[in-house]
Scaffold this active site. Structure first.
Site, PDB file in Angstrom:
ATOM      1  N   CYS A   1       0.862  -1.182   0.000  1.00 35.17           N
ATOM      2  CA  CYS A   1       0.000   0.000   0.000  1.00 35.17           C
ATOM      3  C   CYS A   1       0.898   1.231   0.000  1.00 35.17           C
ATOM      4  O   CYS A   1       1.782   1.361   0.855  1.00 35.17           O
ATOM      5  CB  CYS A   1      -0.892  -0.007   1.243  1.00 35.17           C
ATOM      6  SG  CYS A   1      -1.833   1.515   1.469  1.00 35.17           S
TER       7      CYS A   1
ATOM      8  N   CYS B   1      -1.797 -10.507  -7.175  1.00 34.47           N
ATOM      9  CA  CYS B   1      -2.249 -11.596  -6.316  1.00 34.47           C
ATOM     10  C   CYS B   1      -2.228 -11.057  -4.880  1.00 34.47           C
ATOM     11  O   CYS B   1      -1.159 -10.899  -4.287  1.00 34.47           O
ATOM     12  CB  CYS B   1      -1.305 -12.779  -6.493  1.00 34.47           C
ATOM     13  SG  CYS B   1      -1.759 -14.229  -5.566  1.00 34.47           S
TER      14      CYS B   1
END
Length: 140
Positions: free
Chosen positions: A103, A128
């Site tokens: 993130c 993924c």
């Protein structure tokens, strides 16, 4: 978790604050780069329309219109919601070379991105992502 070289997170908390906010399983994946077992995450097969946010900080990461069925055991996306939503860095753990996805807002571990696997997606990429790293906000 190793800091990201050349990038400063917008959300900064101490490890004690992260531990207080996250469950032990969330902490293990998001802050210690763990991985949930395949086919166990709550979003692996979800088809709900909405936005996937970072479970740690709430930043928008992916949208449901980029999610696809890869049958790999984890939610798969072919593109982040915004080019600045995630950070990528080389990961040489587990005896292989992979690209880790973090993130951009809080530098929490999300999963890995793979290219050239032949999925019929516009980017030929498969982000993924661990379900436990995400929070789905359904479209109203």
């Amino acid at each position: 978790m190793k800091p990201v070289v050349g990038a400063t997170p917008r959300v900064v908390k101490s490890e004690q604050e992260w531990r207080a906010q996250l469950s032990p399983d969330e902490y293990a994946v998001l802050r210690q780069a763990g991985t949930e077992r395949p086919f166990t995450g709550e979003y692996t097969d979800t088809k709900t329309t909405g936005v996937y946010e970072c479970r740690a900080c709430g930043a928008e990461l992916f949208r449901s219109d980029t999610k696809f069925e890869s049958h790999c055991g984890w939610p798969s996306f072919f593109d982040p919601a915004d080019s600045d939503a995630v950070l990528l860095r080389e990961d040489r753990t587990m005896g292989m070379k992979r690209i880790e996805v973090l993130c951009a807002s809080c530098h929490s571990h999300l999963g890995h991105v793979f290219e050239g696997e032949g999925y019929p997606t516009p980017t030929d990429q498969r982000y993924c992502i661990n379900s436990i790293s995400l929070k789905l906000v359904p479209e109203l």
